[in-house]
Scaffold this motif. Structure first.
Motif, mmCIF file in Angstrom:
data_model
loop_
_atom_site.group_PDB
_atom_site.id
_atom_site.type_symbol
_atom_site.label_atom_id
_atom_site.label_comp_id
_atom_site.label_asym_id
_atom_site.label_seq_id
_atom_site.Cartn_x
_atom_site.Cartn_y
_atom_site.Cartn_z
ATOM 1 N N ASP A 124 17.855 -7.503 -6.626
ATOM 2 C CA ASP A 124 17.569 -8.903 -6.943
ATOM 3 C C ASP A 124 16.067 -9.137 -7.044
ATOM 4 O OD1 ASP A 124 18.414 -11.827 -7.112
ATOM 5 O OD2 ASP A 124 17.113 -11.876 -5.336
ATOM 6 N N PHE A 125 15.314 -8.626 -6.061
ATOM 7 C CA PHE A 125 13.864 -8.786 -6.089
ATOM 8 C C PHE A 125 13.267 -8.115 -7.323
ATOM 9 C CE2 PHE A 125 9.728 -6.829 -5.215
ATOM 10 C CZ PHE A 125 8.963 -7.944 -4.934
ATOM 11 N N SER A 126 13.706 -6.899 -7.609
ATOM 12 C CA SER A 126 13.155 -6.149 -8.737
ATOM 13 C C SER A 126 13.442 -6.838 -10.063
ATOM 14 C CB SER A 126 13.720 -4.728 -8.753
ATOM 15 O OG SER A 126 13.383 -4.033 -7.571
ATOM 16 N N THR A 127 14.650 -7.350 -10.204
ATOM 17 C CA THR A 127 15.037 -8.018 -11.448
ATOM 18 C C THR A 127 14.295 -9.338 -11.625
ATOM 19 O OG1 THR A 127 17.234 -7.004 -11.314
ATOM 20 C CG2 THR A 127 16.995 -8.928 -12.749
ATOM 21 N N ARG A 128 14.116 -10.043 -10.512
ATOM 22 C CA ARG A 128 13.504 -11.377 -10.568
ATOM 23 C C ARG A 128 11.976 -11.320 -10.644
ATOM 24 N NH1 ARG A 128 15.024 -12.780 -6.072
ATOM 25 N NH2 ARG A 128 13.043 -12.700 -4.935
ATOM 26 N N GLU A 129 11.354 -10.457 -9.838
ATOM 27 C CA GLU A 129 9.902 -10.487 -9.669
ATOM 28 C C GLU A 129 9.153 -9.393 -10.426
ATOM 29 O OE1 GLU A 129 8.442 -12.919 -8.164
ATOM 30 O OE2 GLU A 129 10.239 -13.869 -7.335
ATOM 31 N N LEU A 130 9.815 -8.297 -10.751
ATOM 32 C CA LEU A 130 9.112 -7.160 -11.350
ATOM 33 C C LEU A 130 9.450 -6.964 -12.827
ATOM 34 C CD1 LEU A 130 9.576 -4.591 -8.419
ATOM 35 C CD2 LEU A 130 7.645 -6.145 -8.823
ATOM 36 N N LEU A 131 10.730 -7.005 -13.152
ATOM 37 C CA LEU A 131 11.168 -6.701 -14.509
ATOM 38 C C LEU A 131 10.521 -7.584 -15.572
ATOM 39 C CD1 LEU A 131 12.972 -4.876 -16.204
ATOM 40 C CD2 LEU A 131 14.861 -6.491 -15.832
ATOM 41 N N PRO A 132 10.343 -8.903 -15.339
ATOM 42 C CA PRO A 132 9.737 -9.731 -16.386
ATOM 43 C C PRO A 132 8.291 -9.352 -16.712
ATOM 44 C CG PRO A 132 10.898 -11.090 -14.782
ATOM 45 C CD PRO A 132 10.813 -9.716 -14.189
ATOM 46 N N HIS A 133 7.618 -8.625 -15.825
ATOM 47 C CA HIS A 133 6.194 -8.342 -16.002
ATOM 48 C C HIS A 133 5.882 -6.887 -16.315
ATOM 49 C CE1 HIS A 133 5.763 -12.320 -14.246
ATOM 50 N NE2 HIS A 133 6.399 -11.910 -13.162
ATOM 51 N N VAL A 134 6.839 -5.990 -16.075
ATOM 52 C CA VAL A 134 6.486 -4.567 -16.073
ATOM 53 C C VAL A 134 6.071 -4.062 -17.447
ATOM 54 C CG1 VAL A 134 8.828 -3.658 -16.472
ATOM 55 C CG2 VAL A 134 7.171 -2.334 -15.120
ATOM 56 N N ALA A 135 6.619 -4.589 -18.526
ATOM 57 C CA ALA A 135 6.201 -4.145 -19.862
ATOM 58 C C ALA A 135 4.741 -4.505 -20.110
ATOM 59 C CB ALA A 135 7.101 -4.762 -20.929
ATOM 60 N N ASP A 136 4.323 -5.683 -19.658
ATOM 61 C CA ASP A 136 2.920 -6.082 -19.799
ATOM 62 C C ASP A 136 2.020 -5.186 -18.952
ATOM 63 O OD1 ASP A 136 3.573 -8.149 -21.538
ATOM 64 O OD2 ASP A 136 3.745 -9.630 -19.925
ATOM 65 N N TRP A 137 2.461 -4.854 -17.730
ATOM 66 C CA TRP A 137 1.666 -3.960 -16.875
ATOM 67 C C TRP A 137 1.540 -2.585 -17.520
ATOM 68 C CZ3 TRP A 137 4.695 -5.197 -11.725
ATOM 69 C CH2 TRP A 137 4.428 -6.522 -11.358
ATOM 70 N N PHE A 138 2.639 -2.106 -18.087
ATOM 71 C CA PHE A 138 2.617 -0.803 -18.760
ATOM 72 C C PHE A 138 1.653 -0.832 -19.935
ATOM 73 C CE2 PHE A 138 4.078 2.507 -21.597
ATOM 74 C CZ PHE A 138 4.459 3.543 -20.762
ATOM 75 N N GLU A 139 1.719 -1.903 -20.728
ATOM 76 C CA GLU A 139 0.839 -2.004 -21.893
ATOM 77 C C GLU A 139 -0.619 -2.094 -21.463
ATOM 78 O OE1 GLU A 139 0.893 -4.233 -26.187
ATOM 79 O OE2 GLU A 139 1.576 -5.387 -24.448
ATOM 80 N N ALA A 140 -0.888 -2.818 -20.380
ATOM 81 C CA ALA A 140 -2.251 -2.959 -19.884
ATOM 82 C C ALA A 140 -2.742 -1.706 -19.175
ATOM 83 C CB ALA A 140 -2.335 -4.158 -18.937
ATOM 84 N N GLY A 141 -1.829 -0.868 -18.735
ATOM 85 C CA GLY A 141 -2.196 0.358 -18.047
ATOM 86 C C GLY A 141 -2.630 0.154 -16.620
ATOM 87 N N THR A 142 -2.098 -0.886 -15.968
ATOM 88 C CA THR A 142 -2.481 -1.140 -14.583
ATOM 89 C C THR A 142 -1.488 -2.113 -13.950
ATOM 90 O OG1 THR A 142 -4.333 -1.753 -13.136
ATOM 91 C CG2 THR A 142 -3.959 -3.133 -15.094
ATOM 92 N N ILE A 143 -1.639 -2.309 -12.649
ATOM 93 C CA ILE A 143 -0.940 -3.374 -11.934
ATOM 94 C C ILE A 143 -1.995 -4.421 -11.597
ATOM 95 C CG2 ILE A 143 0.390 -3.974 -9.882
ATOM 96 C CD1 ILE A 143 1.400 -1.104 -9.794
ATOM 97 N N PRO A 144 -1.906 -5.614 -12.152
ATOM 98 C CA PRO A 144 -3.001 -6.581 -12.016
ATOM 99 C C PRO A 144 -3.334 -6.973 -10.578
ATOM 100 C CG PRO A 144 -1.491 -7.239 -13.755
ATOM 101 C CD PRO A 144 -0.843 -6.108 -13.028
ATOM 102 N N GLU A 145 -2.341 -7.165 -9.726
ATOM 103 C CA GLU A 145 -2.591 -7.600 -8.354
ATOM 104 C C GLU A 145 -1.855 -6.675 -7.380
ATOM 105 O OE1 GLU A 145 -1.724 -11.724 -7.806
ATOM 106 O OE2 GLU A 145 -2.771 -12.346 -9.621
#
Length: 396
Positions: free
Chosen positions: A35-56
């Motif tokens: 639930d946490f992964s689907t709600r908090e991580l999945l919506p952002h992970v493609a952007d993090w991958f494209e940026a090549g980092t984890i912003p925070e």
């Protein structure tokens, strides 16, 4: 005459009902992390991958700490102390989103924290483990070097005695979380053999440099560490780590998480392909209705369920105390290869759409290229299995 009820049709998303073998606590942990992964991580992970980092990354670490994911298989010092299967399930659900996120948790808990928990002094444990479990301090684990990967015993990083102190010089490569870590577990050669050191990253002479231009595991921070006359007191040495076997035992813990994690990546690719094939219409009908596509999906569902069964069985062996390191080599060797097959087939089913970040399949496929290499390459695990079944070592 009575008629027995017919068995229910298999669930396409858990064809063999592998998760039916979980107990209530394991199921609860699975659901919470999913639930946490689907709600908090999945919506952002493609952007993090494209940026090549984890912003925070520190905010993410706090979230993981609040969920009890760091060192969750360890006991005491604020760690959750859950069983091996529960830890594996957490890895599976995190890597279903992205391998880099599972790696964040794995490096912190199965490598850095496990090294301190297993080989550290009471003072080292008390100083670092509660903060690391809470996500208030980030750790990294530094064994690999620019010229020393599979042959870890050939490391060039050296620690020499200078009075009551140690002085470290050398470089480490491909270190997850290295540039954001508060503490690094550094492995170095000494006149007495391989030793481990707990190094606060603000120690003079320690520096970390982010590795750029990666095409895999981009939603992860990977660094080179440089040690230039890093002076440490003897209290920084891990007192119970007396050979190369110490860091290798920590790697075995992390490999166990990979056995589960890649099953999550495979599941994500399979589910994406199944959904896409049902919605994509060509020649007047969904491509899921074509024989070649169904053959691909059939092979994928077999690989996914084999991976989940293997992970669960090895987890049960681990919880019963019967898991040998070669069992984990079996799991990594088999599950990574199977997951790569699933991700490749899923990409082909998605056609041109499969190369975009609008779908997870190529991202997983690229990540799995790294997972196949780190913490024991395919070749190393094949030789481990070969040694185990023949009794003849072929490494040298």
């Amino acid at each position: 005459m009575t008629h027995e009820s017919k068995p229910a049709a298999p669930d396409p998303n858990d064809f063999l009902g592998v998760d039916h073998g979980l107990n209530d606590e394991e199921r609860s942990i699975r659901d919470a992390v999913r639930d946490f992964s689907t709600r908090e991580l999945l919506p952002h992970v493609a952007d993090w991958f494209e940026a090549g980092t984890i912003p925070e990354p520190r905010a993410l670490a706090k979230n993981f700490g609040n969920m009890g994911l760091f060192g969750m298989h360890l006991h005491g010092y604020g760690c959750a102390g859950v069983n091996a299967v529960s830890y594996g399930l957490a890895c599976r659900e995190l890597e279903a989103v992205d391998s880099g996120l599972r790696s964040f948790v794995s490096v912190q808990g199965s490598l850095a924290m496990t090294a301190i928990h297993t080989y550290g002094s009471t003072e080292q444990k008390q100083e670092w483990l509660p903060r690391m479990a809470a996500g208030e301090a980030i750790g990294c684990f530094a064994l690999t070097e620019p010229d020393s990967g599979s042959d870890a015993g050939a490391m060039r990083t050296r620690a020499r005695r200078d009075g009551s102190d140690w002085v470290l010089n050398g470089a480490k490569m491909w270190i997850t979380n290295g540039s954001i870590a508060d503490v690094a577990v550094i492995w170095a050669g000494t006149d007495e053999g391989i030793r481990g050191f707990v190094v606060p990253t603000d120690t003079p002479g320690f520096s970390a440099h982010v590795i750029k231009r990666k095409l895999s595991l981009r939603a992860s921070i990977t660094s080179e560490l440089v040690l230039e006359d890093v002076r440490l007191p003897d209290t920084a040495r891990l007192p119970e780590a007396r050979s190369l076997g110490a860091p290798l035992s920590c790697l075995n813990e992390a490999r166990y998480g990979i056995v589960w994690g890649v099953a999550g990546a495979a599941r994500s690719c399979y589910q994406a392909a199944l959904d896409y094939a049902g919605a994509r219409v060509q020649f007047g009908r969904p491509i899921a209705g074509f024989q070649l596509t169904q053959h691909k999906l059939a092979e994928m569902v077999v690989d996914v369920n084999h991976a989940c069964l293997t992970a669960l069985h090895i987890g049960r062996l681990k919880d019963s105390g019967a898991c040998h390191r070669d069992h984990i080599s079996f799991g990594k060797f088999a599950n990574v290869a199977g997951s790569q097959r699933v991700a490749s087939a899923a990409r082909s089913i998605h056609g041109a759409n499969g190369i975009t970040l609008d779908y997870p399949v190529l991202r997983h496929l690229l990540n799995l290229e790294t997972v196949a290499t780190y913490e024991g390459t395919e070749e190393v695990h094949a030789l481990s299995l070969g040694h185990s079944i023949t009794g003849i070592p072929a490494f040298r």
